[in-house]
Design a protein around this motif. Sequence first.
Motif, mmCIF file in Angstrom:
data_model
loop_
_atom_site.group_PDB
_atom_site.id
_atom_site.type_symbol
_atom_site.label_atom_id
_atom_site.label_comp_id
_atom_site.label_asym_id
_atom_site.label_seq_id
_atom_site.Cartn_x
_atom_site.Cartn_y
_atom_site.Cartn_z
ATOM 1 N N PHE A 142 39.610 -65.176 -47.759
ATOM 2 C CA PHE A 142 39.998 -63.843 -47.279
ATOM 3 C C PHE A 142 40.353 -62.925 -48.449
ATOM 4 O O PHE A 142 39.909 -61.782 -48.509
ATOM 5 C CB PHE A 142 41.192 -63.961 -46.319
ATOM 6 C CG PHE A 142 41.611 -62.641 -45.735
ATOM 7 C CD1 PHE A 142 41.048 -62.182 -44.562
ATOM 8 C CD2 PHE A 142 42.548 -61.839 -46.377
ATOM 9 C CE1 PHE A 142 41.403 -60.958 -44.028
ATOM 10 C CE2 PHE A 142 42.912 -60.609 -45.853
ATOM 11 C CZ PHE A 142 42.337 -60.175 -44.670
ATOM 12 N N GLY A 189 37.276 -61.158 -35.562
ATOM 13 C CA GLY A 189 37.085 -60.666 -36.930
ATOM 14 C C GLY A 189 35.617 -60.475 -37.237
ATOM 15 O O GLY A 189 35.195 -59.456 -37.792
ATOM 16 N N PHE A 213 47.293 -60.100 -42.826
ATOM 17 C CA PHE A 213 46.644 -61.400 -42.725
ATOM 18 C C PHE A 213 47.653 -62.528 -42.966
ATOM 19 O O PHE A 213 47.700 -63.506 -42.216
ATOM 20 C CB PHE A 213 45.494 -61.482 -43.738
ATOM 21 C CG PHE A 213 44.881 -62.851 -43.823
ATOM 22 C CD1 PHE A 213 44.004 -63.290 -42.845
ATOM 23 C CD2 PHE A 213 45.192 -63.707 -44.864
ATOM 24 C CE1 PHE A 213 43.461 -64.560 -42.906
ATOM 25 C CE2 PHE A 213 44.653 -64.972 -44.936
ATOM 26 C CZ PHE A 213 43.783 -65.396 -43.950
#
Lengths: 454, 443
Positions: B250, A14, B261
Amino acid sequence: MNVVLGFVLIVLLGYAGSRLTLFQQRFSLGVRYLFTAGTEFLLVGLILGPRAANLLTDAALHDLSPVLSLGLGWIGLLVGVQFDRRILKQIALRIWTLAFVVSLTSFALLALFVYFFLPLCFRWSGDLGLMGIAELENDSAARLGAACLLGWAGSVSTYSAMALIQRDSPLRGKASKLLQLLTDLRAPLAVLGMGAWYALFHASTEAMTLARMHNEIDTRASVTTLVDPVMSGTGWLLVSVLLGVSLGWLLHYLTSERLSGNEMLLLVAGSVIFSGGLSSYLQLSPLFVNLVMGLMIANLPNFALGRITKSLLTAEKPFFVIFMILVGALWPPITPAVLMMAAAYVIARAAALIAGTWLGRAGWPHGEKPAPWLGLAMLPSGGLSIALAVDYHLIRPGYLANFLLGTIILSVLINQLIGPFLMERVLRASGAKTPEEKKRAGGDGRPAPQGAPA
Amino acid sequence: MITRISSLFVIIACACIVRAYPYGELSGVQGVTAFSLGLVILGGYLLGELISLLTLPRITGYLLAGMLAGPCLGGMLSQATVKNLTLIDQIALSLIALSAGGELRLDTLRKQWKGIVSITLSQTIGVFVLGTAAFALTSAFFPFMRDDPWTTRIAAGLVFGAISVAQSPATTIALISETRSKGVCTDITLGTAVLKDVMVIILFTITLSVDHLLELEGASISMQPFISLGGELLFSILTGLATGWGIAFFLSRVNSDPVLFLLAFSYLISVGSHSIHLDPVLICVVAGIWVTNTTEQGEKLLSIIGKGSLVIYVIFFCVAGAALDLNALQTMSVLAVLLTLIRMALLALTTGAGVAIAKPPIRSPWTYWMGFLPQAGVSLGLVMVLRREAFWWGDKMATLLVACIALNQIFGPILMKIAFQQSGETRAASNNRTAPDEAKSSA
């Protein structure tokens, strides 16, 4: 421990991804495309899969296998619902003809090339795998299947590279629009062609395929006696179409009432996975059946068509990403034979697309003929080619399927690296210009006013 | 209604015809599992809709669809297929637990803490003690325990008492979501379900240690199970806090593809927690509580899960229905009914006691106990643990308990819905879809 390592790996990926996004202007168009077209998730899958971090274990891949059906079905349905006859009527006949000629020519040339090159590829590379050369040379059905798959997978392309090019320099022109239409129109031909092949040469009618599924290559005779063909290939083709039509009608019927967004998503996802599962169970193509389903939905009077398409598009990215990650995890090892075939296939595909365009433009009026090199702009390939390979991998599993999946993935990556660059060049050569360039070209020669952008 | 009945008929007909194909199993696990999953999603949804016309909860329809298609009845889903769907089922459970945690607002709970604590304690202690006693007394009539000494009956009774305390947070949150209940009753039920989820694990560990002392020769009290349980709970809570922080980070900073996610997160929790022996439900509940109560991302989290909640519930409850061991119910039906009735009576009694102590403003205290009946995953998990133990009566007892859980799972949601309706906290239009509004707005 493995999980913790996997988690750290995901965080690092990421982080790397975000850095890449920040500095992406420094990379070439091809590299940027490789990391933004969705194929980057193949690499993520490869890293997470059993051959690297093993976070996606073999057992997990086994349990998540219905997601592959869902992904294939989703792609098929999305291609299908775009074919609304009311919209298609507006496309000029010559564009239809060009799309058909490009598609069929590139398929035929590639299929011929693969049919003859495949045994040579194994022989030269010395990579015999589980399949002996003699076996492959004698098994014309297997060679024909491989040729059909690589032929149809090579005949399709993706238009998404254009978005990246447009972001850098918004090229406008007839060629870019034509390219988009050609991409859209060729997609169902490949799915229908491959789907028809699975039906006509159905696995149940082929003892060798069943033998290969059970790794019983040497017991052809005994397996043949085990297998009674259920019906003829034409019968299977009819079943494929009927399955798509009936499930398409069912989804149309179920969505003809007013539904909440949650219900719409459930019905669409449920129908896709049900039809994908049914067709996989019958060893037919989930892509084909869902495409027919999509065609039905698009062309039946349904006030919910817009909402179905919206549902499909909303959930497209998560499903597509998961699909790509799973395919990445399934990615077979790159053998010398795969390398050799992928390299030759990329070159042959470029030649076949150029030849197809060259042939197809024959009927066009002299002044409006598309550029002869337009075929090169069709090089970028992506999701659909990989979906066709996965389709084959699910219906006809075995060594050859692994080889073909590896070849297609590798060729897609190579095409994504070189494709956008060639696409930009071809578009510019065809006269596409950015608005600024048009302005400059159409200007009266006077200097631009002070403060105007250069 | 005709649309749904005819569609259900078409799906079942399709499934039956296709299943007749002799070489289908050769397509590998992928074809069979995908086909079964599709059948479960569509069939479960349609049956749920039809059942809701009878004012029964939709999840009863999902369970029923699973049971009808499952290995014990219809056979369209084999035992192996149900096992293959476990991972997808666990991912769904993680999302349900995350949303259960997200619904727990500490400021609301603070107002109802008296009610939650008193009902949880009275149910835990009361059901456990009285359940053990009732089992020990009645087991004299059980064929497989008739001639056993008192110590064995008490040991088995302790297991029954501990498992009777368990309640399914997943069913609770699904039913709250379906009936769109809001109010004191709903808050206390959800809070109690989550709290009891932790309590029952502790209770069961104690029970097994006592059972070892009673039943196994030479056994002594060992601190090892308690230390590992403490560690498991502590690390689950810490992991939940860390993941809650991660989710909030997030959603607030990255917020790109949140659906993806959350799916990846659920997968990681489902697979990872088992390999490092943590409790996935507790992790997700704690993570949800953290996101809702310490950050501003709670609404966003619930809205993301809410968009796919129907798919999640249908998959979870259909698979739960298919996994129900109806053969156990058949072999032990009379005893199972008896023990289920005993559990109901004890829950009614102890809930009444808890309500009498805390005096929460509940409109229907007489039917409120019905909200605590449903059982599912945790109880079945504890039964699996019992099966692994060396008690000679373990297998028979496990079969009996599975039969009781099956009854609670079938009738629990129906009674729970009645409890919510009686409390007046459900939306009047709970059985009507909100689709017309949504459809109008999208049109």
